[in-house]
Design an enzyme around this catalytic site. Structure first.
Site, PDB file in Angstrom:
ATOM      1  N   CYS A 108       0.810  -1.221   0.000  1.00  0.00           N
ATOM      2  CA  CYS A 108       0.000   0.000   0.000  1.00  0.00           C
ATOM      3  C   CYS A 108       0.845   1.273   0.000  1.00  0.00           C
ATOM      4  O   CYS A 108       0.313   2.363  -0.213  1.00  0.00           O
ATOM      5  CB  CYS A 108      -0.939   0.011   1.203  1.00  0.00           C
ATOM      6  SG  CYS A 108      -1.936  -1.486   1.326  1.00  0.00           S
ATOM      7  N   HIS A 156      -9.642   2.273  -1.511  1.00  0.00           N
ATOM      8  CA  HIS A 156      -8.203   2.039  -1.370  1.00  0.00           C
ATOM      9  C   HIS A 156      -7.685   1.071  -2.431  1.00  0.00           C
ATOM     10  O   HIS A 156      -7.522  -0.115  -2.178  1.00  0.00           O
ATOM     11  CB  HIS A 156      -7.927   1.490   0.042  1.00  0.00           C
ATOM     12  CG  HIS A 156      -6.532   1.037   0.281  1.00  0.00           C
ATOM     13  ND1 HIS A 156      -5.421   1.706  -0.197  1.00  0.00           N
ATOM     14  CD2 HIS A 156      -6.056  -0.033   0.978  1.00  0.00           C
ATOM     15  CE1 HIS A 156      -4.335   1.069   0.185  1.00  0.00           C
ATOM     16  NE2 HIS A 156      -4.687   0.010   0.889  1.00  0.00           N
ATOM     17  N   CYS A 216       0.375   2.611   6.347  1.00  0.00           N
ATOM     18  CA  CYS A 216       0.733   1.245   6.729  1.00  0.00           C
ATOM     19  C   CYS A 216       0.683   0.355   5.491  1.00  0.00           C
ATOM     20  O   CYS A 216      -0.048   0.625   4.541  1.00  0.00           O
ATOM     21  CB  CYS A 216      -0.233   0.724   7.793  1.00  0.00           C
ATOM     22  SG  CYS A 216      -1.964   0.684   7.256  1.00  0.00           S
TER      23      CYS A 216
END
Length: 434
Positions: free
Chosen positions: A92, A382, A411
């Protein structure tokens, strides 16, 4: 890495709308989405036919044919074909880490401009055949006669046709990110009610950002879609409370589909440059990247999978000579409401700060009114590798309008975290003088 030698300017970002997986982008690939985001950036900053020193980015969920996804996307844009495309991946944190690598090159004078980009689609997840069938197919290609090819399938059984389904489990633990986040919620005492309230705020802020016109120059319509389709205008605390838990079905479970990010398709890009390049091309500077830090923890040994950003931010602030409270905006990626709330609790906890961060005193609390002020991943979605570029583009615009200093914390899978500091021109000059 110390303060960048040359100031690194964030010119601005652009992205396509983010959509829940298997909805509007169901028939599109990572290449389609990434190309769309890059072309949105090209149009916004009049880059057609221009050479960019490098475009760095990638995707998390990819097919083997996407071995250099970024270069292929560049070739599909209106950028000059001499623009290199470099594919990398840090889950990510991909597009933020890609941008930080390019920023370091800009700072040292190796390059003058760069684009960081990320794309992901779980609608087009690769379906992998069984290992035994794959071995047969490889061997099949080596045979010269029909009979030899036939022999390759001796002993073949229907079970070999069953594909390996895509999974988001951590290879080292076998647990999904959501299951890890549930463990963090229980460890830090994060309640279901607090998570739902946080998620509700994310949707409200994102809806307000669209309603006010703030998103108009950040999001470019694509494939017939004009805005993120995950934002819930009708969300209420009462509705959120009715959802079943998603990862722990027992009475201890707290994470739901509403207080977690949905599987999302989309892409985002951001343009970085030296001040000289920006001036030469008549592009105003939105903000400056001034510090960055990556970190990892031992999540296999018991550390929270998504707690590494607490370490990255702590190390970065020590080098920058700043406190956690010295920021006007905080962009903390909302992988899960529980993850953000656990991060905030950890910075306030004296034991955690001493034993994990090596600090004599807790880092303290932040002003929550400065956190994700235009919404974030829970509401907007996301697409894994795209989130970093989305956040940098959003924070750049915030700092160009309101001025000050912003903190980014993301994160990632694998027990890692990426952090960065961005400053408006006046804040950067003040900090440099100090």
């Amino acid at each position: 890495m110390q303060r960048f030698l040359r100031r690194v300017a964030v010119i601005g970002g652009a992205r396509i709308p983010f959509c829940r997986s298997n909805t509007f982008y169901a028939d599109l690939s990572n290449l389609d989405l990434m190309t769309g985001a890059l072309n949105a950036l090209v149009d916004r900053y009049n880059l057609k036919g221009q050479h960019i020193d490098e475009v760095v980015g990638g995707a998390v969920v990819t097919h083997s044919k996407d071995f250099n996804l970024t270069r292929e996307a560049v070739l599909g844009t209106r950028l000059k074909a001499s623009t290199p495309g470099i594919t990398m991946m840090q889950a990510c944190g991909t597009s933020l880490q890609g941008g930080l690598g390019s920023a370091a090159k800009i700072a040292t004078g190796e390059i003058e401009c760069a684009i960081a980009v990320g794309s992901d689609t779980t609608s087009d997840a690769p379906i992998v055949v069984s290992k035994k069938l794959a071995q047969r197919l490889v061997k099949l290609g080596q045979q010269k006669t029909f009979m030899d090819r036939l022999k390759v399938f001796k002993g073949f059984g229907p079970g070999e046709l069953v594909p390996s389904a895509p999974a988001n489990a951590e290879p080292r633990t076998g647990l999904s990110m959501g299951e890890h986040a549930e463990l963090m919620a229980q460890e830090w005492g994060i309640t279901r009610a607090d998570q739902d309230a946080f998620a509700l705020e994310s949707h409200r802020k994102a809806a307000d950002a669209y309603r006010s016109g703030y998103m108009d120059d950040l999001v470019t319509p694509f494939a017939g879609v004009y805005r993120d389709n995950n934002i819930r205008l009708d969300a209420t605390a009462e509705k959120l409370a009715t959802l079943k838990t998603a990862f722990d079905k027992t009475e201890r479970g707290t994470l739901t589909a509403a207080n977690s990010t949905p599987l999302t398709d989309g892409a985002a890009a951001v343009l970085l440059a030296s001040e000289e390049w920006a001036t030469k091309h008549g592009l105003p500077v939105q903000a400056y990247l001034t510090y960055s830090q990556a970190a990892a923890n031992d999540f296999v040994g018991g550390d929270g999978l998504l707690m590494a950003p607490t370490i990255a931010v702590s190390k970065m602030l020590e080098r920058a000579g700043l406190r956690l409270q010295d920021f006007d905006y905080y962009e903390i990626h909302e992988a899960f409401a529980a993850q953000v709330l656990a991060t905030l609790k950890a910075w306030e906890d004296p034991v955690y700060c001493k034993e994990v961060l090596g600090r004599a005193e807790p880092m303290g609390s932040i002003d929550r009114s400065k956190l994700n002020v235009r919404g974030s991943s829970i509401a907007m979605g996301h697409p894994f590798a795209a989130t970093g570029a989305r956040i940098v583009g959003n924070l750049g615009k915030l700092l160009s309008e309101k001025h000050g200093r912003g903190l980014i914390s993301i994160c990632t899978a694998g027990g890692m975290g990426v952090a960065a500091i961005m400053e408006s021109k006046d804040a950067a000059e003040l900090h440099q003088a100090a």
